[in-house]
Design an enzyme around this catalytic site. Structure first.
Site, PDB file in Angstrom:
ATOM      1  N   GLU A 272     -39.693  25.293   2.454  1.00 24.59           N
ATOM      2  CA  GLU A 272     -38.564  24.712   2.884  1.00 24.59           C
ATOM      3  C   GLU A 272     -38.703  23.444   2.967  1.00 24.59           C
ATOM      4  O   GLU A 272     -39.740  22.591   3.499  1.00 24.59           O
ATOM      5  CB  GLU A 272     -38.661  25.503   4.156  1.00 24.59           C
TER       6      GLU A 272
ATOM      7  N   ARG B  61     -53.697  31.874   5.648  1.00 27.60           N
ATOM      8  CA  ARG B  61     -53.466  30.764   5.477  1.00 27.60           C
ATOM      9  C   ARG B  61     -54.910  29.949   5.608  1.00 27.60           C
ATOM     10  O   ARG B  61     -55.821  30.319   6.051  1.00 27.60           O
ATOM     11  CB  ARG B  61     -52.884  30.191   7.010  1.00 27.60           C
TER      12      ARG B  61
ATOM     13  N   LYS C 141     -45.862  21.877  10.132  1.00 33.67           N
ATOM     14  CA  LYS C 141     -44.992  20.543   9.928  1.00 33.67           C
ATOM     15  C   LYS C 141     -44.336  20.165  11.196  1.00 33.67           C
ATOM     16  O   LYS C 141     -44.018  19.074  11.163  1.00 33.67           O
ATOM     17  CB  LYS C 141     -43.752  21.062   9.073  1.00 33.67           C
TER      18      LYS C 141
HETATM   19  P1  ATP Z   1     -45.641  25.200   8.407  1.00 31.24           P
HETATM   20  O1  ATP Z   1     -46.068  26.174   9.430  1.00 31.24           O
HETATM   21  O2  ATP Z   1     -46.780  24.423   8.380  1.00 31.24           O
HETATM   22  O3  ATP Z   1     -44.467  24.534   8.884  1.00 31.24           O
HETATM   23  P2  ATP Z   1     -44.488  26.674   6.512  1.00 31.24           P
HETATM   24  O4  ATP Z   1     -45.285  28.023   6.379  1.00 31.24           O
HETATM   25  O5  ATP Z   1     -43.259  26.751   7.388  1.00 31.24           O
HETATM   26  O6  ATP Z   1     -45.327  25.646   6.931  1.00 31.24           O
HETATM   27  P3  ATP Z   1     -43.205  26.665   4.099  1.00 31.24           P
HETATM   28  O7  ATP Z   1     -42.398  25.489   3.620  1.00 31.24           O
HETATM   29  O8  ATP Z   1     -42.379  27.733   4.566  1.00 31.24           O
HETATM   30  O9  ATP Z   1     -43.819  26.154   5.194  1.00 31.24           O
HETATM   31  O10 ATP Z   1     -44.292  27.241   3.036  1.00 31.24           O
HETATM   32  C1  ATP Z   1     -44.131  27.412   1.656  1.00 31.24           C
HETATM   33  C2  ATP Z   1     -45.194  27.898   1.403  1.00 31.24           C
HETATM   34  O11 ATP Z   1     -46.642  27.580   1.639  1.00 31.24           O
HETATM   35  C3  ATP Z   1     -45.182  29.492   2.087  1.00 31.24           C
HETATM   36  O12 ATP Z   1     -45.413  30.565   0.918  1.00 31.24           O
HETATM   37  C4  ATP Z   1     -46.147  29.391   2.928  1.00 31.24           C
HETATM   38  O13 ATP Z   1     -46.972  30.654   3.057  1.00 31.24           O
HETATM   39  C5  ATP Z   1     -47.351  28.660   2.295  1.00 31.24           C
HETATM   40  N1  ATP Z   1     -48.293  28.085   3.414  1.00 31.24           N
HETATM   41  C6  ATP Z   1     -47.657  27.006   4.437  1.00 31.24           C
HETATM   42  N2  ATP Z   1     -48.790  26.875   5.106  1.00 31.24           N
HETATM   43  C7  ATP Z   1     -49.714  27.505   4.431  1.00 31.24           C
HETATM   44  C8  ATP Z   1     -51.575  27.235   4.897  1.00 31.24           C
HETATM   45  N3  ATP Z   1     -51.750  26.888   5.695  1.00 31.24           N
HETATM   46  N4  ATP Z   1     -52.118  28.020   4.123  1.00 31.24           N
HETATM   47  C9  ATP Z   1     -51.646  28.738   2.770  1.00 31.24           C
HETATM   48  N5  ATP Z   1     -50.464  28.631   2.505  1.00 31.24           N
HETATM   49  C10 ATP Z   1     -49.454  28.172   3.222  1.00 31.24           C
HETATM   50 MG    MG Z   2     -41.619  28.393   7.217  1.00 33.59          MG
END
Ligand code: ATP
Ligand code: MG
Length: 581
Positions: free
Chosen positions: A42, A285, A295
């Site tokens: 995102e 994760r 984020k």
């Molecule tokens: P955050 O929780 O840090 O804001 P997010 O999951 O909201 O991260 P997205 O932009 O939605 O961020 O994530 C893009 C992809 O990266 C998704 O498929 C998510 O599952 C993966 N992702 C995010 N954080 C991790 C992590 N710590 N380890 C592995 N994959 C991750």
């Molecule tokens: Mg997200």
């Protein structure tokens, strides 16, 4: 029988983890002829180390199995999204060494998602609900209590279609109505209790502007975007496990792969697609100690000016890590080392630092720098003596060649490599004692010149028999120290970075402390140093090992050959383990 001699020699062992095993089975069984994955960020912030794990997995699988991986921006939340993030994310993925097959946005599919929603209404699978957000919450029930059906659930198809079209036309206020899936208010899985598919939000979108007053919800948009792109394996993190039934519901009810008419808005725009029935698979994760990785929290550090910005070299963002000087290969190695599983765990930060050292040890050329200089004058060389010594750039890799290192009668050495009254076991330079100057000969300290308590100069002699190529060059002395020629050395700014947080778990709000209160006050120290000319002249973003000091890289923005700026990527050894932190 195949002839073993004819097998490719350097084929790395095939990686096995539960996801790659599923992919292998799906190829072997013929369930899929071709593997398609996607990385779906995102654009509401910069990517961090956790995302690197997901990128390496999705792009890695596509590469290993001859498939495709798309980069798709999941841009369904316009208030929080920005083009600045879109651009940075593209740069980060490229920096990691990956090339996407197609660049897509969930917003490319808004029209298809809308048509599919109308189809769900016609199929009796979705309804327009007038409950307020608060009422929806009351009707939803809890983990122990079933929910109650919305009074609007029995609206006719015609009324639902009319209301949904008017939502789309912008007739209603934000939050006044939602489109909800008709699933099961008594489901044990709360995600299936008639979840919202669309909400009214009159916010302009970074890609579609003001074209849409309604936006699809994440679960609906994500599942259908995967289906539209023909994603075969939709890999996501464990927190989506409970959403999988809803993901499957969206895919199965809409059946895009059987309804090409719904895809017409895309084919009309000439977008290629191969709709398929995707399968969601969750993995754990990446969590690292000594850092925070959401984020939202990283944004707070930036907004509160606790760090210099998104690319502060102490940040776990890919921009920060890159600016620090970490090579992308170290992130690939980290992803490989932590592996893929469904077990949640916290990886020790030293594992990441170990990956950086391993990659840089092999890759970084060696240079000499002195970061806390004290002057040495060699009194038995002619004044203004100048020479040039050949040094190999890498002790284990001859292909990296040699360089010329200027040497003269005036040198800088590290202040801590001299002790006027040495402690026991100190094997470097002491009054009247000898030490080896790396690659230049054996030095004796004859006189210490002081100004009050401060040592300003060490007057020394160099044993002529110990010079390179001379018979006494291998004579044993206990210590070897590095140096930089005081005439040819270049003044440099050296930014000594360390871990951003002083505690293992900055997120645990024990003692009422927030992660903001747990920053490591020693995470940055800027000092003046001197580097040899062959270090100063490096291009930006070049990594070196400063002998005995650590791995450093020229700053991506501030470094100039005439005014060098080096960031410490990582020390040569882990000093945190010893702290028993
Ligand atoms: P955050 O929780 O840090 O804001 P997010 O999951 O909201 O991260 P997205 O932009 O939605 O961020 O994530 C893009 C992809 O990266 C998704 O498929 C998510 O599952 C993966 N992702 C995010 N954080 C991790 C992590 N710590 N380890 C592995 N994959 C991750
Ligand atoms: Mg997200």
């Amino acid at each position: 029988m195949s002839d073993p001699a004819r097998l490719p020699a350097a084929e790395p062992p095939a990686r096995t983890d539960f996801i790659r095993n599923i992919v292998r089975e799906d190829l072997a069984s013929g369930r899929h002829g071709h593997i398609n994955t996607r990385f779906p960020p995102e654009p509401n912030g910069y990517l961090h180390l956790g995302h690197a794990k997901s990128i390496c997995l999705n792009f890695g699988i596509a590469a290993e199995f001859g498939g495709h991986c798309n980069l798709r921006f999941d841009d369904t939340n316009p208030e929080k999204e920005d083009l600045e993030y879109v651009e940075a994310i593209k740069e980060d993925v490229r920096w990691l060494g990956f090339a996407w097959h197609e660049l897509r946005h969930a917003s490319d599919y808004f029209e298809v998602l809308y048509l599919a929603a109308e189809q769900l209404i016609r199929d009796g699978q979705a309804f327009v609900c007038d409950l307020s957000a608060e009422e929806v919450r009351q009707y939803r029930g809890s983990l122990t209590e079933p929910g109650r059906e919305s009074p609007y659930r029995k609206r006719s198809v015609e009324e639902n279609l009319d209301l949904f079209r008017r939502m789309r036309a912008g007739e209603f206020a934000d939050g006044a109505r939602t489109l909800r899936a008709k699933i099961d208010m008594t489901s044990g899985n709360i995600n299936l209790r008639d979840p919202a598919l669309y909400r009214i939000k009159k916010v302009s979108h970074q890609a579609t502007g003001d074209a849409w007053p309604i936006y699809p919800m994440y679960d609906y948009a994500h599942a259908l975007s995967d289906a539209i792109e023909g994603i075969t394996h939709s890999l996501c993190t464990l927190e989506f496990e409970d959403h999988r039934p809803l993901y499957d519901w969206c895919v199965d009810q809409v059946r895009l792969h059987e309804r090409p008419e719904l895809l017409k808005p895309l084919t009309d725009r000439g977008l290629p697609f191969e709709a398929a029935k995707p399968r969601q698979i969750e993995f754990s994760r990446l969590n690292l100690n000594y850092t925070v990785m959401s984020k939202r929290k990283l944004l707070a550090l930036v907004n509160d000016k606790l760090i210099a910005g998104w690319d502060d070299p102490r940040m776990p963002t890919l921009q920060g890590i890159r600016r620090r000087g970490v090579p992308p290969e170290a992130l690939h190695l980290l992803a490989e080392r932590v592996g893929i599983s469904k077990q949640n765990s916290v990886i020790d930060f030293s594992v990441f630092e170990g990956c950086i050292r391993e990659v840089l040890d092999a890759k970084a050329e060696r240079r000499m720098a002195v970061i806390d200089p004290v002057k040495v004058t060699i009194t038995n060389l002619p004044e203004n003596h100048r020479e040039s010594l050949a040094f190999s750039n890498h002790p284990k890799d001859e292909s990296k060649g040699q360089r010329e290192v200027p040497f003269s009668d005036a040198l800088w050495i590290e202040r801590e490599d001299f002790m006027e009254t040495p402690v026991k076991g100190f094997h470097r330079l002491v009054p009247g004692g000898e030490v080896r100057l790396r690659g230049a000969g054996i030095l004796r300290c004859d006189e210490v010149i002081k100004n009050g308590d401060a040592i300003v100069e060490l007057r020394c002699t160099l044993d002529p028999e110990s010079r390179p190529g001379m018979e006494g060059a291998n004579r044993k002395v206990k210590g070897t120290i590095h140096w930089v020629c005081a005439h040819a050395g270049v003044d440099a700014e050296i930014r000594l970075y360390d871990r951003l947080f002083a505690v293992e778990n900055p997120d645990s709000e024990d003692d009422g402390k927030s992660y903001r209160d747990q920053l490591n006050p020693e995470s940055i120290r800027i000092v003046k140093g001197v580097v040899e000319p062959a270090a100063a002249g490096l291009a930006r973003e070049s990594a070196v090992q400063f002998e005995r000091l650590g791995y450093f890289a020229t700053d991506r923005h501030d470094h100039k050959p005439e005014r060098p700026v080096f960031n410490r990527v990582v020390a040569l050894r882990d000093s945190w383990a010893a702290k028993g932190a």
